[in-house]
Design a protein around this motif. Sequence first.
Motif, short mmCIF file in Angstrom:
data_model
loop_
_atom_site.label_atom_id
_atom_site.label_comp_id
_atom_site.label_asym_id
_atom_site.label_seq_id
_atom_site.Cartn_x
_atom_site.Cartn_y
_atom_site.Cartn_z
N GLU A 225 -44.47 -33.87 -78.46
CA GLU A 225 -45.78 -32.94 -79.42
C GLU A 225 -46.53 -33.20 -78.65
OE1 GLU A 225 -45.09 -35.40 -83.06
OE2 GLU A 225 -43.28 -33.99 -82.80
N SER A 226 -47.64 -34.09 -77.29
CA SER A 226 -48.60 -33.94 -77.13
C SER A 226 -48.73 -33.24 -76.24
CB SER A 226 -48.91 -35.88 -76.48
OG SER A 226 -50.05 -35.56 -75.73
N ALA A 227 -49.71 -32.02 -75.51
CA ALA A 227 -49.95 -31.05 -74.55
C ALA A 227 -50.85 -31.71 -74.09
CB ALA A 227 -50.63 -30.06 -75.60
N LEU A 228 -51.71 -33.03 -74.08
CA LEU A 228 -52.44 -33.38 -72.95
C LEU A 228 -50.82 -34.14 -72.25
CD1 LEU A 228 -55.49 -34.75 -75.22
CD2 LEU A 228 -55.85 -33.21 -73.64
N GLY A 229 -50.58 -35.00 -73.15
CA GLY A 229 -49.54 -35.50 -72.28
C GLY A 229 -48.75 -35.01 -71.34
N ARG A 230 -48.37 -33.57 -71.60
CA ARG A 230 -46.74 -33.28 -71.70
C ARG A 230 -46.78 -33.13 -70.31
NH1 ARG A 230 -47.96 -28.67 -74.19
NH2 ARG A 230 -45.90 -29.32 -75.91
N SER A 231 -47.64 -32.56 -69.25
CA SER A 231 -48.30 -33.04 -68.35
C SER A 231 -47.54 -33.97 -67.11
CB SER A 231 -49.67 -32.31 -67.53
OG SER A 231 -49.17 -32.10 -65.79
N MET B 115 -57.45 -30.39 -70.65
CA MET B 115 -56.52 -30.69 -70.14
C MET B 115 -56.23 -30.73 -68.79
SD MET B 115 -54.05 -29.68 -72.62
CE MET B 115 -52.94 -29.51 -71.82
N THR B 116 -57.70 -30.49 -68.00
CA THR B 116 -57.97 -30.35 -66.65
C THR B 116 -57.35 -31.94 -66.43
OG1 THR B 116 -58.56 -28.30 -66.78
CG2 THR B 116 -59.16 -29.33 -64.66
N VAL B 117 -58.28 -32.57 -66.92
CA VAL B 117 -57.96 -34.10 -66.92
C VAL B 117 -56.79 -34.76 -66.80
CG1 VAL B 117 -59.18 -36.35 -67.52
CG2 VAL B 117 -60.98 -34.47 -67.43
N SER B 118 -56.05 -34.07 -68.43
CA SER B 118 -54.95 -34.61 -68.04
C SER B 118 -53.90 -34.65 -67.05
CB SER B 118 -54.42 -34.21 -68.93
OG SER B 118 -53.58 -33.23 -69.47
N ARG B 119 -53.79 -33.30 -66.11
CA ARG B 119 -52.96 -32.43 -65.42
C ARG B 119 -53.41 -33.07 -63.99
NH1 ARG B 119 -54.28 -26.67 -64.94
NH2 ARG B 119 -52.35 -26.32 -63.35
N SER B 120 -54.62 -34.07 -64.19
CA SER B 120 -54.90 -34.01 -62.75
C SER B 120 -54.33 -35.51 -62.02
CB SER B 120 -56.61 -34.88 -62.68
OG SER B 120 -56.92 -33.28 -62.82
N ALA B 121 -54.26 -36.58 -63.61
CA ALA B 121 -53.29 -37.78 -63.29
C ALA B 121 -52.31 -37.93 -62.46
CB ALA B 121 -52.81 -38.07 -64.69
N HIS B 122 -51.57 -37.60 -62.19
CA HIS B 122 -50.36 -37.81 -60.97
C HIS B 122 -50.95 -37.82 -59.61
CE1 HIS B 122 -50.07 -33.78 -61.67
NE2 HIS B 122 -49.02 -33.44 -60.27
N LEU B 123 -51.78 -36.93 -59.60
CA LEU B 123 -52.04 -36.79 -58.60
C LEU B 123 -53.18 -37.63 -57.74
CD1 LEU B 123 -53.26 -32.86 -59.00
CD2 LEU B 123 -51.01 -33.49 -57.60
N ILE B 124 -54.06 -37.85 -58.54
CA ILE B 124 -54.94 -39.45 -58.52
C ILE B 124 -54.08 -40.08 -58.19
CG2 ILE B 124 -56.33 -40.51 -58.95
CD1 ILE B 124 -57.73 -38.00 -60.95
N GLN B 125 -52.84 -40.15 -58.73
CA GLN B 125 -51.96 -41.46 -59.23
C GLN B 125 -51.42 -41.58 -57.12
OE1 GLN B 125 -49.02 -42.11 -61.78
NE2 GLN B 125 -48.67 -43.76 -60.69
N ALA B 126 -50.59 -40.08 -56.76
CA ALA B 126 -50.60 -40.19 -55.67
C ALA B 126 -51.45 -40.30 -54.14
CB ALA B 126 -50.00 -38.79 -55.50
#
Length: 408
Positions: free
Chosen positions: A56-62, A143-154
């Motif tokens: 249900e979380s749009a921010l967490g979906r990515s 939304m852009t910040v949330s989509r960046s999380a996995h890229l920064i982690q990688a």
Amino acid sequence: MKILFVHQNFPAQFPHLAPALVARGHHVLALTDEKNKRPSPVQTLRYKAPDPVKTESALGRSYTEHAERGFLVARGARALRDKHGFVPDIIIGHPGWGETLFLKEIWPEAALLIYAELMYRTRGQDVGFDPEMGPDRDETRFMTVSRSAHLIQAMVQADGAIAPTRYQADSFPPELRGKITVIHDGIDTETVAPDPQAMLALPGGGPVLRAGDEVLSFVSRSLEPYRGFHAVMRALPAVMAARPQAQVVMVGAEDPSYGGKPRDAASWKARLLAEVGGQLDQGRLHFLGRVPYADYLSLIKLTRVHCYLTYPFVLSWSLMEAMAAGAYVVGSDTEPVREVIADGRNGRLVPFFDSAALAGALATGLAGDPQGPALRQAARQTILDGYDLVRDCLPRQIAWVESRGAMR
């Protein structure tokens, strides 16, 4: 060395590097999505494709979607380790879909190298660039910040990264850029070269186009605003009126790749045809959809003018290949394009949103710009000098990989 490539669409950016490493005596495997049917001479294994993620979380979906794919990749990697005893010295992956997230937990001693294609940013890139696509809102940036999380982690996990252009490398935070080496994927300038005999028979009983004909080409994975499709379509009425013999050929799928569909039409093609179609001679406007690579090559070799526009975003291979083919390029005056084209030296640049300037530049090229031959030659020379696959990029990529193995 033992080298594992990980990419959901392998060979993707590695069609030359992976086989070259095999030829140098390394033991190379690839791990890819079970739905990927692209052929490769490299031994390829497959992991289970993830099911659609419900949240249900749009921010967490990515992040949820990418973490789920990363888990399935890690499960496949664990089977490689436990059942087959495979322990790579180097892992090379694309972090864009989360595939590399957990691989260091399976093989903590392996060097993890990633393809740093682009870091999403809330300002200065595609977000907020085109007002027509929506207002620059806080929610869009969230939304852009949330989509960046996995890229920064990688990137934090990675032992090294490679980016194809300086613009793409510089999209990453300054704290992480030290990990990135800029080496382009490489252009096969033997295959992609000027050909005065090039020709293309358009489907459906359309004309046969030949080098020297008055042809305007536009190529994109998808016909969408990210690649300036709306800007080109709005310039076409003036171009086709000024050049009544010109044939316009557009290559690209109707489904978007990077942005969404328009709210009031099934596709951007339908939306723009509804807007300007009545002002166009549609008998000279040819939409080919996606085409075989050989047909695409023929088009960029025979075209009189090639139009390439893009938001501040990933630079397309098609631009580099058009330049290698000696095309007269009219491009957008946006940062990624300026990295390879200087206005009046090896192409023409126009402001992305200036329809009149774009129409004028396209019409001038179709009419026969006196500087055209020099611009074409300089465009190809640009690729020969810095982006040639065999003489430059591939040897540098191999050295980059092997040097990381030697550092272990």
